[in-house]
Enzyme design. Structure first.
Site: not given
Ligand code: G6P
Length: 614
Positions: A75, A491, A102, A510
Site C-alpha cells: 500500500w 460508509k 511500515g 449554518h
C-alpha cells in the site's frame, strides 16, 4: 495496508504464499511481489503493480520452485504504485531480499549516505534504503545477516515489520518488528510468517506474536530463536488461536461487506454472551470489574480512535455522559498525540480499534500511559497490539471483519460501550437499578430488531437504484443519531466514491443548506425520540428548498412519512440504543449504491483495513 507472508518448510512455497497474499487482500494494496530461493540457492524476485492475480499471471512462466519464500502486498507510501516500488527489494548485490510494512522515517538521510558510498537505488521507497543499509553493514563489518540487521535497525527511526532472505541460504528467513504487526505460525516442521493470522490459520493455530524491536531467526527444522535488536535472547509464549477458516470465507454472499452486515444480529449476541444475562438481571464486564476503583474514581474519560471507531467513540460519549454522568472527550488519535494534551493520572482512556493495530491509536495510548492514565482497549482482533498494550479492555468478539468498510465491528463497539456504561453506572450507583435493568432487557432485544431491519434489504436495494448517479449526499441526525449521520456519510464515500457529508441536523442552516436543491439527496435520521420534533423542522427546511429526503423513521411514524420522499422504517427502541438500529439501513444503502456503480466494495480504492502507518 501492506501485507506480509512468508513460508519455510517441506511444501512448495509459491502456492502457500499466493494464497496468503489473497487472504491479506482485504487490508488494501496496490502492488504485489514475491521472493523465492530455488533448490540451487538462487534468489528470485517477481513483482508487479496491480492485484495478486496480476502477480500470478506474471509468475506463469517463471521459476517458482522453492520451499522457502516471502511475499508482499504494498500500500504505497513512498513512491507511486508501480513495478519498481513494489516489494520485495534486492540489496545492491542482489544477495538479500526484503519485504517491509511500515515507514522508515529517516530514509532520506540514510539514502544520501549510501549513495555517497556508491549504492544505487531502483525505487523511490524507504524500504530499499533499509536493505541497502543491511548489506552495507554486513560487508563493512564482515558479519552475518542477522547481526547486520540488528545494527541496521539500531540506526533506523520509524515503524517496521520486515522479512529478509539471503541468496544461497535456503534454510533461513529473518523477521523483525516495531510498531507494525507480525505473527509467526508454528507448524510441524514448517513455519509461517504473516501480518495477521488469516494466511496462517488453515495450516496451524499455534502462533507467536513478536514484540517491538524483536527479531526472529526462523530456520528449517529448528524452533525460531528470538532476540532483541540489542541481542538479548527472548522466549515468547506459543498462543492457540480460535479463529476458523470458515470465518474467512464469504459463505454464499457476493461480498464480505454484505455478509458482515447480515452477521450483525449474530455478532451482537456473541458480543453480549457471558456479559449480559437477562435471566439473572446481571451485567458482567470483567475488564471493568477487575479495575472497579479506577472507574469509580475517574474524573474524566477520554476516548481515542480513528475512522469508524471514532464515530463509535462519539456515540460512547453520549452514552457514558448520560448513563454514568462522567465527562467524556472524544479525540482523533492522530490529533491527540501531537497537540500536547493535558492528561491526569486519574483519567481513563478508552482506545477503540477494530484491528488493534492502528498506528496513531497505539502511539496515543503510549503517550497516555506515560502520563499515568489507565487505558482500556475495545478491539476486535484477538492478540493484536492494542489489547497487548492496554491495562484492561473488552474484545468485541465479531470474528474477522474483512470488508474494508467497517460494519459489524462498529455495532459491536457500540454494544461494548453500552455494556461499559451500564456496568459503570451500576457500580457508581448513579442510575436506579430498575432503569439499568430496563436498559439491559432492551439491549438484549436489539439483535432481533436488527434482523427485522435486514428484512428490508430488497426494498433498500430498489431505493438505491434511484440514487446511484447522485454526485453528492448529505446525512443529517441529532443527538445519538448525529454520529450515525457521520458514519452513514463515511460508509457511502468509502465504497461508492460519492461525495457525502454528515452533519448535526441543526447545523445544516449554518452552511450545508446552501448546497440543497432538487438534485441533492438528504438522508435524515428522523426516528421518534427526544429530538423528533426538531428533526421534523429540519426536514421542512430541506423540502422548502426542493431537497430529496430519504428518512429513517420509526415504524409508528406518520408525520415524517407524509413529508419525506422515501422512508425506511426501524423498530422502536430506547434513544440511546437507536444507533444500533439506524446504522443498519445506512450500511445497506451504501452497499447497494456501490454495487450498482460496480465498485470494488470489499477493497475500495486507496483504502486500507488496518492502518499501520501514521
Ligand atoms: C481504516 C479503516 C476504517 C477504520 C479505521 C480505524 O481507515 O478503513 O474502516 O475505521 O482504519 O481502524 P481501527 O482498526 O483502529 O478501528
Amino acid at each position: 495496508m501492506c501485507g506480509i507472508v512468508g513460508y519455510i518448510g517441506n511444501q512448495e512455497a509459491y502456492p502457500i504464499l499466493i494464497k496468503g497474499l489473497h487472504r491479506l487482500e482485504y487490508r488494501g494494496y496496490d502492488s504485489a511481489g514475491i521472493a523465492l530461493i530455488n533448490p540451487s540457492g538462487d534468489l528470485n524476485i517477481y513483482k508487479t503493480k496491480g492485484r495478486v492475480s496480476d502477480l500470478e499471471e506474471f509468475c506463469d512462466s517463471k521459476d517458482i520452485s522453492a520451499t522457502i519464500g516471502i511475499a508482499h502486498t504494498r500500500w504505497a507510501t513512498h513512491g507511486e504504485p508501480n513495478n519498481a516500488n513494489a516489494h520485495p527489494h534486492y540489496s545492491e548485490t542482489e544477495n538479500l531480499a526484503l519485504i517491509h510494512n511500515g515507514i522508515i522515517e529517516n530514509y532520506a538521510v540514510l539514502k544520501e549516505q549510501l549513495m555517497q558510498k556508491g549504492y544505487h537505488f531502483l525505487s523511490n521507497t524507504d524500504t530499499e534504503v533499509l536493505i541497502q543499509l543491511i548489506e552495507y553493514i554486513q560487508t563493512l563489518n564482515h558479519v552475518d545477516v542477522c547481526t547486520a540487521l540488528q545494527l541496521a535497525l539500531g540506526q533506523v527511526i520509524g515503524a517496521y515489520a520486515i522479512a529478509v532472505m539471503e541468496k544461497g541460504n535456503p534454510d533461513q528467513i529473518i523477521v523483525a518488528r516495531k510498531s507494525s504487526p507480525l505473527v509467526l505460525g508454528i507448524g510441524e516442521n514448517e513455519f509461517f510468517i504473516a501480518s495477521d493470522a488469516s494466511p496462517i490459520i488453515e495450516y496451524t493455530n499455534k502462533v507467536i506474536y513478536l514484540e517491538d524491536e524483536e527479531i526472529a531467526i526462523v530456520k528449517r527444522h529448528e524452533q525460531p530463536r528470538i532476540v532483541t535488536i540489542g541481542n538479548v535472547e527472548k522466549t515468547r509464549e506459543i498462543i492457540q488461536l480460535e479463529l476458523s477458516l470458515s470465518q474467512l470465507e464469504k459463505g454464499g454472499f457476493p461480498h464480505f461487506m454484505l455478509k458482515e452486515i447480515f452477521e450483525q444480529p449474530h455478532t451482537l449476541r456473541d458480543c453480549m454472551r457471558g456479559r449480559v444475562d437477562v435471566t439473572c438481571n446481571n451485567i458482567v464486564l470483567s475488564g471493568i470489574l477487575d479495575h472497579r476503583e479506577r472507574f469509580l474514581q475517574a474524573k474524566r474519560i477520554i476516548i481515542l480512535a480513528c475512522g469508524t471507531s471514532w464515530h463509535a467513540g462519539l456515540i460512547g460519549e453520549y452514552l457514558i455522559e448520560e448513563i454514568c454522568r462522567i465527562p467524556v472527550e472524544v479525540e482523533y488519535s492522530s490529533e491527540f498525540r501531537y497537540r500536547h494534551p493535558v492528561i491526569y493520572p486519574d483519567d481513563i482512556i478508552i482506545a477503540i480499534s477494530q484491528s488493534g493495530e492502528t498506528a496513531d491509536t497505539l502511539a496515543a495510548i503510549e503517550l497516555a500511559k506515560k502520563e499515568g492514565a489507565f487505558v482500556y482497549g475495545i478491539c476486535n482482533v484477538v492478540g493484536s497490539s492494542i489489547p497487548r498494550n492496554t491495562h484492561s479492555g473488552s474484545y468485541t468478539h465479531v470474528g474477522p471483519e474483512l470488508g474494508v468498510a467497517s460494519t459489524k465491528a462498529f455495532t459491536a463497539q457500540l454494544c461494548v460501550l453500552t455494556m461499559m456504561a451500564l456496568c459503570i453506572a451500576r457500580e457508581k450507583k448513579v442510575l436506579p437499578q430498575s432503569r439499568i435493568l430496563e436498559l439491559l432487557h432492551e439491549l438484549n432485544l436489539i439483535p432481533d430488531k436488527i434482523e427485522q431491519i435486514l428484512n428490508a434489504n430488497d426494498s433498500i436495494q430498489k431505493l438505491s437504484n434511484i440514487f446511484t448517479y447522485a454526485h453528492n449526499f448529505i446525512y443529517l441526525g441529532r443527538g445519538y443519531n448525529y454520529p450515525v449521520a457521520l458514519e452513514g456519510a463515511l460508509k457511502l464515500k468509502e465504497i461508492s466514491y460519492i461525495h457525502a457529508e454528515g452533519y448535526p441536523a441543526a447545523e445544516m442552516k449554518h452552511g450545508p443548506i446552501a448546497l440543497i436543491d432538487n438534485e441533492m439527496p438528504v438522508v435524515v435520521i428522523a426516528t421518534d425520540n427526544d429530538m423528533y420534533e426538531k428533526v421534523i423542522s429540519n426536514i421542512q427546511e430541506i423540502k422548502a428548498r426542493n431537497g430529496r429526503v430519504i428518512a429513517i423513521v420509526s415504524e409508528t411514524d406518520t408525520v415524517v412519512k407524509s413529508i419525506a420522499d422515501y422512508v425506511i422504517e426501524v423498530p422502536a427502541t430506547e434513544d440511546c440504543f437507536e444507533p444500533l438500529l439506524t446504522t443498519i439501513p445506512l450500511q445497506l444503502l451504501s452497499y447497494h449504491i456501490a454495487v450498482n456503480k460496480r465498485r470494488d466494495v470489499d477493497m475500495p480504492r486507496n483504502l486500507a483495513k488496518s492502518v499501520t502507518v501514521e
